[in-house]
Design a protein around this motif. Structure first.
Motif, mmCIF file in Angstrom:
data_model
loop_
_atom_site.group_PDB
_atom_site.id
_atom_site.type_symbol
_atom_site.label_atom_id
_atom_site.label_comp_id
_atom_site.label_asym_id
_atom_site.label_seq_id
_atom_site.Cartn_x
_atom_site.Cartn_y
_atom_site.Cartn_z
ATOM 1 N N ALA A 200 0.821 -1.209 0.000
ATOM 2 C CA ALA A 200 0.000 0.000 0.000
ATOM 3 C C ALA A 200 0.859 1.266 0.000
ATOM 4 O O ALA A 200 0.578 2.228 -0.722
ATOM 5 N N VAL A 201 1.921 1.282 0.804
ATOM 6 C CA VAL A 201 2.822 2.442 0.857
ATOM 7 C C VAL A 201 3.511 2.640 -0.484
ATOM 8 O O VAL A 201 3.630 3.769 -0.982
ATOM 9 N N PHE A 202 3.957 1.549 -1.093
ATOM 10 C CA PHE A 202 4.645 1.622 -2.378
ATOM 11 C C PHE A 202 3.725 2.189 -3.455
ATOM 12 O O PHE A 202 4.140 2.978 -4.304
ATOM 13 N N ARG A 203 2.473 1.803 -3.406
ATOM 14 C CA ARG A 203 1.511 2.269 -4.400
ATOM 15 C C ARG A 203 1.089 3.710 -4.142
ATOM 16 O O ARG A 203 1.038 4.526 -5.060
ATOM 17 N N ALA A 204 0.787 4.046 -2.876
ATOM 18 C CA ALA A 204 0.302 5.389 -2.549
ATOM 19 C C ALA A 204 1.363 6.465 -2.772
ATOM 20 O O ALA A 204 1.038 7.617 -3.069
ATOM 21 N N SER A 205 2.628 6.091 -2.654
ATOM 22 C CA SER A 205 3.716 7.063 -2.799
ATOM 23 C C SER A 205 3.959 7.461 -4.248
ATOM 24 O O SER A 205 4.674 8.426 -4.519
ATOM 25 N N GLY A 206 3.398 6.688 -5.171
ATOM 26 C CA GLY A 206 3.643 6.946 -6.587
ATOM 27 C C GLY A 206 4.809 6.153 -7.139
ATOM 28 O O GLY A 206 5.146 6.274 -8.323
ATOM 29 N N ALA A 207 5.452 5.339 -6.282
ATOM 30 C CA ALA A 207 6.595 4.550 -6.740
ATOM 31 C C ALA A 207 6.186 3.559 -7.825
ATOM 32 O O ALA A 207 6.951 3.291 -8.756
ATOM 33 N N MET A 208 4.978 3.015 -7.706
ATOM 34 C CA MET A 208 4.502 2.070 -8.713
ATOM 35 C C MET A 208 4.402 2.737 -10.082
ATOM 36 O O MET A 208 4.751 2.145 -11.104
ATOM 37 N N ASP A 209 3.956 3.998 -10.108
ATOM 38 C CA ASP A 209 3.866 4.724 -11.375
ATOM 39 C C ASP A 209 5.246 4.944 -11.990
ATOM 40 O O ASP A 209 5.425 4.847 -13.208
ATOM 41 N N LEU A 210 6.245 5.257 -11.142
ATOM 42 C CA LEU A 210 7.610 5.453 -11.629
ATOM 43 C C LEU A 210 8.158 4.154 -12.232
ATOM 44 O O LEU A 210 8.805 4.168 -13.284
ATOM 45 N N VAL A 211 7.881 3.027 -11.557
ATOM 46 C CA VAL A 211 8.324 1.734 -12.065
ATOM 47 C C VAL A 211 7.661 1.435 -13.408
ATOM 48 O O VAL A 211 8.292 0.955 -14.348
ATOM 49 N N MET A 212 6.376 1.772 -13.503
ATOM 50 C CA MET A 212 5.634 1.525 -14.744
ATOM 51 C C MET A 212 6.224 2.310 -15.904
ATOM 52 O O MET A 212 6.379 1.797 -17.014
ATOM 53 N N ASN A 213 6.564 3.578 -15.668
ATOM 54 C CA ASN A 213 7.138 4.411 -16.721
ATOM 55 C C ASN A 213 8.484 3.844 -17.176
ATOM 56 O O ASN A 213 8.795 3.842 -18.369
ATOM 57 N N GLY A 214 9.276 3.359 -16.217
ATOM 58 C CA GLY A 214 10.567 2.784 -16.574
ATOM 59 C C GLY A 214 10.418 1.516 -17.398
ATOM 60 O O GLY A 214 11.132 1.320 -18.384
ATOM 61 N N ILE A 215 9.486 0.672 -17.004
ATOM 62 C CA ILE A 215 9.258 -0.575 -17.740
ATOM 63 C C ILE A 215 8.733 -0.286 -19.138
ATOM 64 O O ILE A 215 9.097 -0.940 -20.114
ATOM 65 N N SER A 216 7.873 0.717 -19.226
ATOM 66 C CA SER A 216 7.341 1.105 -20.539
ATOM 67 C C SER A 216 8.462 1.525 -21.484
ATOM 68 O O SER A 216 8.479 1.152 -22.657
ATOM 69 N N ALA A 217 9.430 2.286 -20.951
ATOM 70 C CA ALA A 217 10.560 2.730 -21.769
ATOM 71 C C ALA A 217 11.420 1.542 -22.194
ATOM 72 O O ALA A 217 11.867 1.459 -23.342
ATOM 73 N N LEU A 218 11.659 0.606 -21.274
ATOM 74 C CA LEU A 218 12.470 -0.572 -21.600
ATOM 75 C C LEU A 218 11.795 -1.443 -22.654
ATOM 76 O O LEU A 218 12.448 -1.952 -23.566
ATOM 77 N N LEU A 219 10.474 -1.606 -22.530
ATOM 78 C CA LEU A 219 9.747 -2.400 -23.517
ATOM 79 C C LEU A 219 9.820 -1.781 -24.897
ATOM 80 O O LEU A 219 9.894 -2.480 -25.909
ATOM 81 N N GLY A 220 9.802 -0.436 -24.930
ATOM 82 C CA GLY A 220 9.926 0.246 -26.204
ATOM 83 C C GLY A 220 11.262 -0.027 -26.872
ATOM 84 O O GLY A 220 11.359 -0.142 -28.100
ATOM 85 N N LEU A 221 12.323 -0.173 -26.060
ATOM 86 C CA LEU A 221 13.662 -0.424 -26.597
ATOM 87 C C LEU A 221 13.781 -1.797 -27.238
ATOM 88 O O LEU A 221 14.559 -1.989 -28.179
ATOM 89 N N ILE A 222 13.011 -2.781 -26.717
ATOM 90 C CA ILE A 222 13.110 -4.142 -27.270
ATOM 91 C C ILE A 222 11.995 -4.432 -28.274
ATOM 92 O O ILE A 222 11.799 -5.565 -28.696
ATOM 93 N N GLY A 223 11.245 -3.378 -28.631
ATOM 94 C CA GLY A 223 10.269 -3.529 -29.697
ATOM 95 C C GLY A 223 8.875 -3.931 -29.300
ATOM 96 O O GLY A 223 8.044 -4.236 -30.151
ATOM 97 N N VAL A 224 8.585 -3.984 -27.990
ATOM 98 C CA VAL A 224 7.236 -4.315 -27.540
ATOM 99 C C VAL A 224 6.358 -3.080 -27.684
ATOM 100 O O VAL A 224 6.700 -1.997 -27.201
#
Length: 415
Positions: A293-317
């Motif tokens: 809950a703390v990880f999600r409420a702090s916005g950390a989950m959103d930061l992780v999502m943005n990073g994963i989105s960028a990585l997926l873009g690099l490998i063509g997903v």
């Protein structure tokens, strides 16, 4: 050890995310938001454990009847050839094999409320057989059982199809076959990962025959249900689930009468264990859910999502996958959180969109790994999880990857 590190990462990562949002965006209320999230989730964790008490008492009472009447031992004999190879620590004919089989069967039918009490009962029985001098160290059998739970093989995803119907999907059951395939690959991956750590010989003829037979059954079920209409699929799913559960109860009671076992007294004896088990779960459940809950409420989950989105873009997903990723990332942490993200994806993008369908597959392809670890191991006092987290996450990762590949095959996105 691994769970301790992950739990600390939740809090330290959340604190860093709060600082970033405060300094970069001037959000002075983010720290309070994280604390309120922790308070709310601690209350929710207690309510979940409290709500489990009645269900635990019911099914542990039924299991006690089956145990005293000999039904569990009969089930154990049926699967003994396979389980003796996957669980070499368990003595031949031990009743825990029947309990595990009932738990796995309930999970395959999507009957979470019935599966959890059986799983906790099995974990307690496995703890009694734990060969380690330090009983806080998980045994190989406990890890195997936990990973089989976390891999989440599902034959009939009733709840997911229900949500899709409520949100207006043209064919709520169109994710059935893709989801079954995804969870099947997840379970097989978990078994292969465990075979590496535990030196299990999967080439054994008996093991090959059993796993091949199970694979054939899965294919047969897929073939049968693929020819049903959406309405018939839902009706059949509910019928099978209800028949199996009620049939087990009646069979246990019938066998108790035949063996002249006092069923009522046996039920009460087993039901008493439900309350004690629920109490033991509370501290572990509060710890893991508050961290999430703390990880999600702090916005950390959103930061992780943005990073994963960028990585997926690099490998063509493609970006088609990204809107469904929150469900995949949240599922190992929180079942209710992942369910909320799945529903959110279907509401915003449509239940029949590629991301909407993929979010449903993510919801079913992985399980609430950290919840299962916290509850199952916590209920018997196991603290050193060894390779359990690693193998469970491997199973989840393979399930997610399989879901993406299968979704592109069954539901190719149009641009």
């Amino acid at each position: 050890m691994v769970l301790n590190v992950i739990w600390l990462v939740f809090f330290f990562g959340a604190f860093i995310a709060c600082i970033v949002q405060w300094l970069a965006f001037g959000d002075t209320g983010i720290f309070n938001k994280a604390i309120l999230g922790a308070f709310d989730m601690s209350k929710t964790a207690f309510e979940i454990a409290l709500g489990l008490t009645g269900i635990l008492s019911l099914w542990l009472g039924i299991l006690k009847i089956g145990e005293k009447a000999g039904a569990v031992q009969i089930l154990a004999k049926i699967v003994q050839p396979l389980f003796s190879r996957l669980f070499p620590e368990i003595p031949k004919g031990h009743p825990v094999v029947g309990t595990m089989l009932m738990n796995i069967s309930a999970n395959m039918l999507g009957l979470d409320n019935a599966a959890t009490p059986m799983g906790l009962k099995a974990m307690k029985q496995l703890q009694d057989l734990n060969p380690n001098d330090d009983k806080t160290v998980a045994s190989d059998s406990q890890i195997m059982f936990l990973v089989l739970n976390a891999s989440g093989l599902t034959l009939i995803p009733v709840s997911i199809m229900t949500y899709r119907a409520q949100l207006g999907a043209a064919n709520p059951s169109d994710v059935f076959l893709p989801l079954l395939l995804s969870t099947f690959f997840s379970t097989i991956a978990g078994i292969f990962a465990l075979s590496f750590f535990q030196k299990i010989k999967l080439k054994d003829p008996v093991t090959v025959m059993w796993l091949g037979g199970i694979s054939a059954c899965v294919i047969a079920v897929m073939f049968y249900f693929s020819h049903l209409t959406a309405e018939a699929l839902g009706t059949t799913s509910l019928f099978i689930s209800g028949l199996v559960l009620f049939g087990v109860i009646v069979a246990f009671l019938g066998l108790a009468c035949y063996k002249k076992v006092q069923a009522y007294e046996a039920f009460v004896e087993g039901a008493k264990e439900g309350f004690n088990t629920a109490v033991m779960i509370i501290p572990n459940l509060v710890a893991i859910l508050v961290g999430v809950a703390v990880f999600r409420a702090s916005g950390a989950m959103d930061l992780v999502m943005n990073g994963i989105s960028a990585l997926l873009g690099l490998i063509g997903v493609g970006n088609d996958v990204v809107p469904a990723l929150p469900t995949a990332l949240m599922k190992p942490l929180s079942g209710s959180g992942a369910r909320g993200m799945m529903i959110d994806a279907m509401k915003n993008l449509g239940p029949d969109s590629f991301a909407g369908r993929l979010s449903c597959m993510f919801q079913g392809a992985a399980d609430t790994t950290f919840y299962i670890i916290a509850v199952y191991f916590g209920s018997v006092g196991v603290k050193k999880t060894r390779h359990a987290v690693t193998c469970a996450l491997i199973a989840d990762a393979v399930g997610v990857i399989a879901a993406i590949v299968i979704a592109y095959i069954f539901f190719p996105p149009f641009h």
